[in-house]
Design an enzyme around this catalytic site. Structure first.
Site, PDB file in Angstrom:
ATOM      1  N   THR A  75       0.815  -1.222   0.000  1.00 39.76           N
ATOM      2  CA  THR A  75       0.000   0.000   0.000  1.00 39.76           C
ATOM      3  C   THR A  75       0.848   1.272   0.000  1.00 39.76           C
ATOM      4  O   THR A  75       0.498   2.257  -0.640  1.00 39.76           O
ATOM      5  CB  THR A  75      -0.890   0.009   1.261  1.00 39.76           C
ATOM      6  OG1 THR A  75      -1.662  -1.187   1.249  1.00 39.76           O
ATOM      7  CG2 THR A  75      -1.798   1.213   1.306  1.00 39.76           C
TER       8      THR A  75
ATOM      9  N   ASP B 257       1.742  -7.053  -4.220  1.00 38.60           N
ATOM     10  CA  ASP B 257       0.993  -7.085  -2.970  1.00 38.60           C
ATOM     11  C   ASP B 257       1.730  -8.122  -2.116  1.00 38.60           C
ATOM     12  O   ASP B 257       2.162  -9.157  -2.639  1.00 38.60           O
ATOM     13  CB  ASP B 257      -0.445  -7.551  -3.242  1.00 38.60           C
ATOM     14  CG  ASP B 257      -1.304  -7.489  -1.991  1.00 38.60           C
ATOM     15  OD1 ASP B 257      -2.206  -6.627  -1.946  1.00 38.60           O
ATOM     16  OD2 ASP B 257      -1.092  -8.293  -1.058  1.00 38.60           O
TER      17      ASP B 257
ATOM     18  N   GLN C 113      -0.899 -20.572  19.973  1.00 43.32           N
ATOM     19  CA  GLN C 113      -1.827 -19.748  19.184  1.00 43.32           C
ATOM     20  C   GLN C 113      -2.078 -18.408  19.871  1.00 43.32           C
ATOM     21  O   GLN C 113      -2.629 -17.492  19.273  1.00 43.32           O
ATOM     22  CB  GLN C 113      -3.188 -20.451  19.065  1.00 43.32           C
ATOM     23  CG  GLN C 113      -3.137 -21.690  18.233  1.00 43.32           C
ATOM     24  CD  GLN C 113      -4.493 -22.394  18.165  1.00 43.32           C
ATOM     25  OE1 GLN C 113      -5.520 -21.845  18.528  1.00 43.32           O
ATOM     26  NE2 GLN C 113      -4.472 -23.617  17.685  1.00 43.32           N
ATOM     27  N   CYS C 114      -1.736 -18.316  21.160  1.00 43.54           N
ATOM     28  CA  CYS C 114      -1.975 -17.064  21.891  1.00 43.54           C
ATOM     29  C   CYS C 114      -1.069 -15.975  21.331  1.00 43.54           C
ATOM     30  O   CYS C 114       0.032 -16.247  20.859  1.00 43.54           O
ATOM     31  CB  CYS C 114      -1.660 -17.238  23.368  1.00 43.54           C
ATOM     32  SG  CYS C 114      -2.733 -18.424  24.166  1.00 43.54           S
TER      33      CYS C 114
HETATM   34  N1  ASP Z   1      -2.385  -5.843   0.822  1.00 43.61           N
HETATM   35  C1  ASP Z   1      -1.325  -4.923   1.123  1.00 43.61           C
HETATM   36  C2  ASP Z   1      -0.023  -5.703   1.156  1.00 43.61           C
HETATM   37  O1  ASP Z   1       0.282  -6.351   2.095  1.00 43.61           O
HETATM   38  C3  ASP Z   1      -1.592  -4.263   2.434  1.00 43.61           C
HETATM   39  C4  ASP Z   1      -0.528  -3.302   2.879  1.00 43.61           C
HETATM   40  O2  ASP Z   1       0.405  -2.943   2.216  1.00 43.61           O
HETATM   41  O3  ASP Z   1      -0.656  -2.825   4.021  1.00 43.61           O
HETATM   42  O4  ASP Z   1       0.690  -5.659   0.190  1.00 43.61           O
END
Ligand code: ASP
Length: 348
Positions: A16, A60, A283-284
């Site tokens: 992102t 991504d 898992q905690c």
């Molecule tokens: N889906 C994006 C990624 O992990 C989310 C992010 O960048 O925060 O590439």
């Protein structure tokens, strides 16, 4: 301070942070990272020489793979001598996996490798990208007595610097997306940048003269098996008979507990006999595995399941992949897994 302003390499892999909104379609797409200084003019004010390198095809982070970890490691290796530090931008979704993996791949590291990203794209009005990026750069530039302050793989997000292999992503929408529940923060960003000096990682005396060694291979023959009440024998058998399987992160309940049913223990016992390394991780979100504390974990210890202590799942997976590339005996494997190699678990 170093004689010259610190030289930093910014490595953009995707996520992102480097996206902009296409106002026609409303979808996010990657922008040309070479132009980062135009997007964040404040970067001109940071006292360092900043170079950028970007994946040709930013991804991504859901598409992250061990081959791409190797790409990041190779970029760092090829520029290590000339740079004072590295900031790696990736998507947040798998950042803890990537950063944990890099902490094992980069052995005898003495320079900062700081991962960061953001929840909102850089061009968004309320973006968290600017603060995360600028502070990560400042932390990577920080020096004391001609040495980098940070000499390990770390992750910076929303005013905190964490040991990377202790982190986990906790929120899909809060700006405070990460935490390291079993380990204190390495540094905090408030009015000042405050470092938690006693816990900053330094090589041991015996390792002082060692050169950076980049371990590029990570085993693919691993899986995570998360237990849940009612898990069936068919499911467990199926997972453990995956062809070529060498390592399993077994996500157990509480302090490392698992079903006591004979079929379950038999499945694990057979896999271990066949040479599979099974490691017990809770898992905690916080706390530690303590095999033998309850009857529901004593048997695991007896049949040879290794204890992950307070390691995260992300880090356990990376450590398994890393250790499986060595030719260790069962005993050596256990010793290496159960003690900290890069500060990833607490030695009790
Ligand atoms: N889906 C994006 C990624 O992990 C989310 C992010 O960048 O925060 O590439």
């Amino acid at each position: 301070m170093a004689a010259h302003p610190p030289k930093l390499l910014l490595i953009y892999t995707g996520g992102t942070i480097g996206m902009i909104k296409d106002y026609e379609t409303n979808a996010l797409r990657a922008f040309d990272f070479e132009n980062i200084k135009e997007k964040i003019p404040e970067l001109q004010l940071v006292e360092c020489q900043l170079e950028t390198v970007s994946f040709e095809r930013p991804i991504d982070s859901s598409d992250m793979t061990p081959d791409l970890w190797r790409r990041i490691a190779e970029i760092i290796e090829s520029r290590y001598a000339e740079q004072d530090g590295f900031v790696v931008l990736t998507g947040t979704d798998t950042m803890s996996y990537t950063a944990s993996a890099l902490s094992f791949m980069l052995e005898y590291l003495r320079k900062p490798v700081i991962f960061t990203g953001s929840q909102l794209p850089i061009g968004d009005l309320r973006t968290d990208a600017k603060e995360n990026l600028i502070t990560a750069i400042q932390l990577a530039s920080a020096q004391e007595k001609d040495e980098p302050k940070i000499q390990e793989v770390a992750l910076y997000f929303e005013s905190r610097l964490y040991r990377a292999n202790r982190t986990t992503k906790l929120s899909a929408e809060q700006f405070e997306a990460f935490d390291s529940p079993n380990f204190p923060h390495l540094a905090e960003s408030g009015v000042h940048l405050t470092f938690n000096d006693p816990i900053l990682r330094r090589l041991k005396r015996a390792e002082a003269g060692m050169e950076l060694t980049v371990r590029k291979d990570m085993s693919s023959d691993v899986l995570i098996l998360k237990l849940f009440p009612g898990i069936t024998e068919t499911t467990v058998r199926h997972a453990l008979s995956t062809p070529g399987l060498k390592g399993v992160v077994l996500e157990t309940f509480g302090a490392g507990n698992a079903p006591t049913a004979a079929w379950f223990l038999n499945c694990l016992r057979e896999a271990i006999k066949a040479g599979v390394h099974i490691v017990n991780v809770t898992q905690c979100v916080s706390g530690s595995v303590l095999q033998g504390r309850y009857a529901a974990s004593s048997e695991l210890k007896r049949i040879g399941v290794l204890s992950g202590g307070d390691i995260t799942t992300e880090s356990a997976l990376a450590k398994l992949r890393y250790l499986l590339t060595f030719d260790f005996s069962r005993e050596e494997f256990k010793t290496h897994f159960e003690r900290p190699l890069r500060g990833e678990l607490t030695e009790f």
